[in-house]
Design a protein around this motif. Structure first.
Motif, PDB file in Angstrom:
ATOM      1  N   ARG A  28      33.586  18.493  93.206  1.00 12.81           N
ATOM      2  CA  ARG A  28      32.531  17.565  93.595  1.00 12.81           C
ATOM      3  C   ARG A  28      33.172  16.318  94.219  1.00 12.81           C
ATOM      4  NH1 ARG A  28      30.221  21.830  92.281  1.00 12.81           N
ATOM      5  NH2 ARG A  28      28.194  21.901  91.219  1.00 12.81           N
ATOM      6  N   PRO A  29      32.677  15.903  95.405  1.00 14.98           N
ATOM      7  CA  PRO A  29      33.242  14.701  96.044  1.00 14.98           C
ATOM      8  C   PRO A  29      32.675  13.421  95.428  1.00 14.98           C
ATOM      9  CG  PRO A  29      31.520  15.666  97.435  1.00 14.98           C
ATOM     10  CD  PRO A  29      31.605  16.527  96.214  1.00 14.98           C
TER      11      PRO A  29
ATOM     12  N   SER B 242      33.282   9.065  95.649  1.00 15.09           N
ATOM     13  CA  SER B 242      33.963   7.934  96.295  1.00 15.09           C
ATOM     14  C   SER B 242      34.839   7.194  95.301  1.00 15.09           C
ATOM     15  CB  SER B 242      32.939   6.927  96.824  1.00 15.09           C
ATOM     16  OG  SER B 242      32.072   7.540  97.723  1.00 15.09           O
TER      17      SER B 242
ATOM     18  N   LEU C  10      32.296   5.806  90.054  1.00 15.51           N
ATOM     19  CA  LEU C  10      30.925   5.628  89.569  1.00 15.51           C
ATOM     20  C   LEU C  10      30.207   6.949  89.813  1.00 15.51           C
ATOM     21  CD1 LEU C  10      28.512   3.810  88.630  1.00 15.51           C
ATOM     22  CD2 LEU C  10      28.145   3.314  91.063  1.00 15.51           C
ATOM     23  N   VAL C  11      29.745   7.581  88.737  1.00 15.04           N
ATOM     24  CA  VAL C  11      29.168   8.923  88.861  1.00 15.04           C
ATOM     25  C   VAL C  11      27.699   8.886  88.471  1.00 15.04           C
ATOM     26  CG1 VAL C  11      29.282  11.302  88.031  1.00 15.04           C
ATOM     27  CG2 VAL C  11      31.387   9.975  88.311  1.00 15.04           C
ATOM     28  N   ARG C  12      26.832   9.302  89.375  1.00 18.23           N
ATOM     29  CA  ARG C  12      25.398   9.407  89.043  1.00 18.23           C
ATOM     30  C   ARG C  12      25.113  10.854  88.661  1.00 18.23           C
ATOM     31  NH1 ARG C  12      20.458   9.640  92.782  1.00 18.23           N
ATOM     32  NH2 ARG C  12      18.797   9.551  91.245  1.00 18.23           N
TER      33      ARG C  12
ATOM     34  N   VAL D  60      23.278  13.880  88.574  1.00 18.98           N
ATOM     35  CA  VAL D  60      22.166  14.506  89.297  1.00 18.98           C
ATOM     36  C   VAL D  60      22.114  16.014  89.083  1.00 18.98           C
ATOM     37  CG1 VAL D  60      22.128  12.740  91.116  1.00 18.98           C
ATOM     38  CG2 VAL D  60      23.500  14.799  91.444  1.00 18.98           C
ATOM     39  N   GLY D  61      23.148  16.612  88.513  1.00 21.57           N
ATOM     40  CA  GLY D  61      23.172  18.066  88.355  1.00 21.57           C
ATOM     41  C   GLY D  61      24.337  18.479  87.468  1.00 21.57           C
TER      42      GLY D  61
ATOM     43  N   GLY E 236      27.460  19.512  87.899  1.00 20.80           N
ATOM     44  CA  GLY E 236      28.804  18.999  88.093  1.00 20.80           C
ATOM     45  C   GLY E 236      28.956  17.556  87.628  1.00 20.80           C
ATOM     46  N   THR E 237      28.057  16.725  88.061  1.00 21.67           N
ATOM     47  CA  THR E 237      28.157  15.301  87.700  1.00 21.67           C
ATOM     48  C   THR E 237      27.837  15.079  86.211  1.00 21.67           C
ATOM     49  OG1 THR E 237      25.957  15.062  88.681  1.00 21.67           O
ATOM     50  CG2 THR E 237      27.816  14.307  89.994  1.00 21.67           C
TER      51      THR E 237
ATOM     52  N   GLU F 217      26.737  11.220 102.449  1.00 21.56           N
ATOM     53  CA  GLU F 217      26.944  12.209 101.391  1.00 21.56           C
ATOM     54  C   GLU F 217      26.505  13.561 101.925  1.00 21.56           C
ATOM     55  OE1 GLU F 217      25.293  11.446  97.597  1.00 21.56           O
ATOM     56  OE2 GLU F 217      26.370   9.558  97.363  1.00 21.56           O
ATOM     57  N   GLN F 218      27.207  14.594 101.516  1.00 24.11           N
ATOM     58  CA  GLN F 218      26.869  15.928 101.974  1.00 24.11           C
ATOM     59  C   GLN F 218      27.428  16.936 100.971  1.00 24.11           C
ATOM     60  OE1 GLN F 218      24.978  17.633 103.396  1.00 24.11           O
ATOM     61  NE2 GLN F 218      25.533  18.302 105.426  1.00 24.11           N
ATOM     62  N   TRP F 219      26.798  18.094 100.861  1.00 20.92           N
ATOM     63  CA  TRP F 219      27.346  19.157 100.024  1.00 20.92           C
ATOM     64  C   TRP F 219      28.689  19.564 100.603  1.00 20.92           C
ATOM     65  CZ3 TRP F 219      22.322  18.668 101.410  1.00 20.92           C
ATOM     66  CH2 TRP F 219      21.406  18.519 100.371  1.00 20.92           C
ATOM     67  N   MET F 220      29.660  19.794  99.744  1.00 20.27           N
ATOM     68  CA  MET F 220      30.995  20.135 100.240  1.00 20.27           C
ATOM     69  C   MET F 220      31.567  21.377  99.574  1.00 20.27           C
ATOM     70  SD  MET F 220      33.050  16.646 100.897  1.00 20.27           S
ATOM     71  CE  MET F 220      32.421  15.478 102.101  1.00 20.27           C
TER      72      MET F 220
HETATM   73  C1  LIG Z   1      31.984  11.574 100.483  1.00 20.09           C
HETATM   74  C2  LIG Z   1      31.055  11.619  99.300  1.00 20.09           C
HETATM   75  C3  LIG Z   1      31.141  10.625  98.344  1.00 20.09           C
HETATM   76  C4  LIG Z   1      30.307  10.662  97.232  1.00 20.09           C
HETATM   77  N1  LIG Z   1      30.421   9.672  96.325  1.00 20.09           N
HETATM   78  C5  LIG Z   1      29.690   9.700  95.196  1.00 20.09           C
HETATM   79  C6  LIG Z   1      29.867   8.702  94.196  1.00 20.09           C
HETATM   80  O1  LIG Z   1      30.670   7.777  94.321  1.00 20.09           O
HETATM   81  N2  LIG Z   1      29.120   8.810  93.076  1.00 20.09           N
HETATM   82  C7  LIG Z   1      28.216   9.819  92.903  1.00 20.09           C
HETATM   83  O2  LIG Z   1      27.585   9.876  91.838  1.00 20.09           O
HETATM   84  N3  LIG Z   1      28.013  10.759  93.826  1.00 20.09           N
HETATM   85  C8  LIG Z   1      28.736  10.741  94.975  1.00 20.09           C
HETATM   86  N4  LIG Z   1      28.567  11.710  95.916  1.00 20.09           N
HETATM   87  C9  LIG Z   1      27.536  12.757  95.691  1.00 20.09           C
HETATM   88  C10 LIG Z   1      28.052  13.786  94.714  1.00 20.09           C
HETATM   89  O3  LIG Z   1      29.133  14.473  95.292  1.00 20.09           O
HETATM   90  C11 LIG Z   1      26.926  14.783  94.391  1.00 20.09           C
HETATM   91  O4  LIG Z   1      25.895  14.120  93.710  1.00 20.09           O
HETATM   92  C12 LIG Z   1      27.474  15.894  93.516  1.00 20.09           C
HETATM   93  O5  LIG Z   1      28.322  16.731  94.270  1.00 20.09           O
HETATM   94  C13 LIG Z   1      26.340  16.717  92.940  1.00 20.09           C
HETATM   95  O6  LIG Z   1      26.899  17.713  92.107  1.00 20.09           O
HETATM   96  P1  LIG Z   1      26.102  18.255  90.838  1.00 20.09           P
HETATM   97  O7  LIG Z   1      26.765  19.518  90.418  1.00 20.09           O
HETATM   98  O8  LIG Z   1      25.944  17.193  89.816  1.00 20.09           O
HETATM   99  O9  LIG Z   1      24.665  18.517  91.393  1.00 20.09           O
HETATM  100  P2  LIG Z   1      24.083  19.894  91.938  1.00 20.09           P
HETATM  101  O10 LIG Z   1      23.679  20.721  90.772  1.00 20.09           O
HETATM  102  O11 LIG Z   1      25.022  20.472  92.938  1.00 20.09           O
HETATM  103  O12 LIG Z   1      22.812  19.322  92.663  1.00 20.09           O
HETATM  104  C14 LIG Z   1      21.839  18.515  91.963  1.00 20.09           C
HETATM  105  C15 LIG Z   1      20.840  17.924  92.941  1.00 20.09           C
HETATM  106  O13 LIG Z   1      21.501  17.010  93.832  1.00 20.09           O
HETATM  107  C16 LIG Z   1      21.367  17.468  95.168  1.00 20.09           C
HETATM  108  N5  LIG Z   1      22.667  17.255  95.801  1.00 20.09           N
HETATM  109  C17 LIG Z   1      23.847  17.765  95.412  1.00 20.09           C
HETATM  110  N6  LIG Z   1      24.853  17.326  96.196  1.00 20.09           N
HETATM  111  C18 LIG Z   1      24.282  16.525  97.120  1.00 20.09           C
HETATM  112  C19 LIG Z   1      24.772  15.781  98.220  1.00 20.09           C
HETATM  113  N7  LIG Z   1      26.064  15.760  98.518  1.00 20.09           N
HETATM  114  N8  LIG Z   1      23.901  15.082  98.968  1.00 20.09           N
HETATM  115  C20 LIG Z   1      22.605  15.081  98.663  1.00 20.09           C
HETATM  116  N9  LIG Z   1      22.062  15.750  97.630  1.00 20.09           N
HETATM  117  C21 LIG Z   1      22.883  16.478  96.867  1.00 20.09           C
HETATM  118  C22 LIG Z   1      21.013  18.916  95.079  1.00 20.09           C
HETATM  119  O14 LIG Z   1      20.205  19.338  96.163  1.00 20.09           O
HETATM  120  C23 LIG Z   1      20.189  18.973  93.815  1.00 20.09           C
HETATM  121  O15 LIG Z   1      18.868  18.544  94.046  1.00 20.09           O
HETATM  122  C24 LIG Z   1      29.365  11.702  97.060  1.00 20.09           C
HETATM  123  C25 LIG Z   1      29.275  12.707  98.032  1.00 20.09           C
HETATM  124  C26 LIG Z   1      30.105  12.657  99.139  1.00 20.09           C
HETATM  125  C27 LIG Z   1      30.042  13.728 100.156  1.00 20.09           C
END
Ligand SMILES: Cc1cc2nc3c(=O)[nH]c(=O)nc-3n(C[C@H](O)[C@H](O)[C@H](O)COP(=O)(O)OP(=O)(O)OC[C@H]3O[C@@H](n4cnc5c(N)ncnc54)[C@H](O)[C@@H]3O)c2cc1C
Ligand code: FES
Length: 267
Positions: free
Chosen positions: A52-53, A55, A69-71, A73-74, A76-77, A222-225
């Motif tokens: 998971r990416p 910042s 700082l981790v929010r 949302v799913g 991984g986080t 931000e983008q899925w990676m």
């Molecule tokens: C360059 C970069 C820097 C980032 N920096 C931070 C940071 O500093 N702190 C932070 O908390 N998060 C950051 N993120 C976002 C973070 O990577 C995603 O929230 C995380 O990958 C989600 O993983 P998950 O397994 O928790 O959620 P998943 O189970 O994969 O998804 C949960 C929900 O979030 C949505 N989602 C998942 N990834 C993204 C995404 N990249 N963009 C939009 N919606 C998404 C999904 O559609 C779903 O609704 C960053 C992303 C990028 C690309």
């Protein structure tokens, strides 16, 4: 870029749904620039498989620490936020291009416009800009749904000469959207450059307002990676003006606003 095993030295909850982690990783702390990210393997097992990416919010080069700082949302986080102090995580980084610095001739206000967890890379940028204060002022604008959704706001406020908050429910700062605060600043005509990170609709609005005001704007996407290093094309977004695509992990995550086809980016 390096792959390292990094120990979590401290972890604490922040606001409604965030966690702040401090990780010991001297080589990454020494090399990271504001706007770059680490690709984090959140579990020792194969689930979740993909990194998971996240910042880098601050890098303490002397102590050899980075702060994230981790929010939550799913999966991984949530898993990352649950890890206790002492746990080890596998990091790949620093990745991405980072924010370009204002030139030595820049004068006027540098605006940092953040939405929610998008504040993280802008804290690092503000921290680094503190050493270049001769000709410009740094002004931070942070928006969130409520006062519970303004994570680490003191970290940004303490690094800016001017700082304003907006919340949609009015529980902190001005009631409304952060773009309304931006509109007030752009109308004053002293803005040299805008840096922004947050939800896409917010950044799309910021990009449009800056284009209309003829102020340069840099946006961190931000983008899925997948791979995080430019090989899998899992993170591409449409470029402005044609059929081209840009890789958020390698060409970004920071883009000049006019590089992107905002209307095709979606939410
Ligand atoms: C360059 C970069 C820097 C980032 N920096 C931070 C940071 O500093 N702190 C932070 O908390 N998060 C950051 N993120 C976002 C973070 O990577 C995603 O929230 C995380 O990958 C989600 O993983 P998950 O397994 O928790 O959620 P998943 O189970 O994969 O998804 C949960 C929900 O979030 C949505 N989602 C998942 N990834 C993204 C995404 N990249 N963009 C939009 N919606 C998404 C999904 O559609 C779903 O609704 C960053 C992303 C990028 C690309
Ligand atoms: S995540 Fe693989 S190319 Fe960007």
């Amino acid at each position: 870029m390096e792959q390292v095993k990094s120990r979590i030295t401290t972890t604490h909850a922040e606001g409604a749904d965030c966690q702040v982690l401090i990780l010991a990783c001297p080589s990454i702390a020494a090399a990271t620039q504001p706007g770059q990210f680490v690709h984090v393997r959140v579990s020792e097992s194969a689930d979740p498989l993909l990194r998971r990416p996240i910042s880098v919010m601050l890098a303490d080069r002397q102590a050899g620490h980075i702060r994230l700082l981790v929010r939550k949302v799913g999966r991984g986080t949530e898993a990352l936020a649950r890890l206790p102090a002492g746990a080890t995580v596998d990091l790949l980084g620093p990745l991405g291009n980072g924010f370009p610095f204002p030139s030595a001739e820049t004068s006027g206000d540098i605006l940092l416009v953040a939405g929610g967890v998008g504040v993280a890379p802008l804290v690092f940028l503000a921290d680094t800009l503190q050493t270049h204060r001769a000709r410009f002022r740094v002004c931070g604008l942070l928006g969130g749904a409520s006062d519970e959704h303004l994570p680490v706001w003191t970290e940004l406020a303490g690094r800016c000469e001017e700082f304003h908050v907006s919340t949609e429910d009015g529980s902190a700062g001005e009631q409304g959207l952060v773009t309304e605060l931006l509109g007030e600043h752009l109308a004053q005509d002293g803005t040299a450059v805008v840096y922004t990170c947050g939800p896409r609709p917010m950044m799309a609005a910021v990009a449009q307002m800056c284009a209309e005001a003829r102020v340069p704007c840099w946006a961190s996407l931000e983008q899925w990676m997948g791979c995080g290093v430019g090989a899998c094309l899992g993170c591409v977004v449409p470029a402005a003006g044609g059929d081209d695509f840009l890789r958020v992990c390698k060409d970004g995550p920071v883009f000049a606003a006019e590089q992107l086809a905002w209307e095709a980016l979606g939410q």
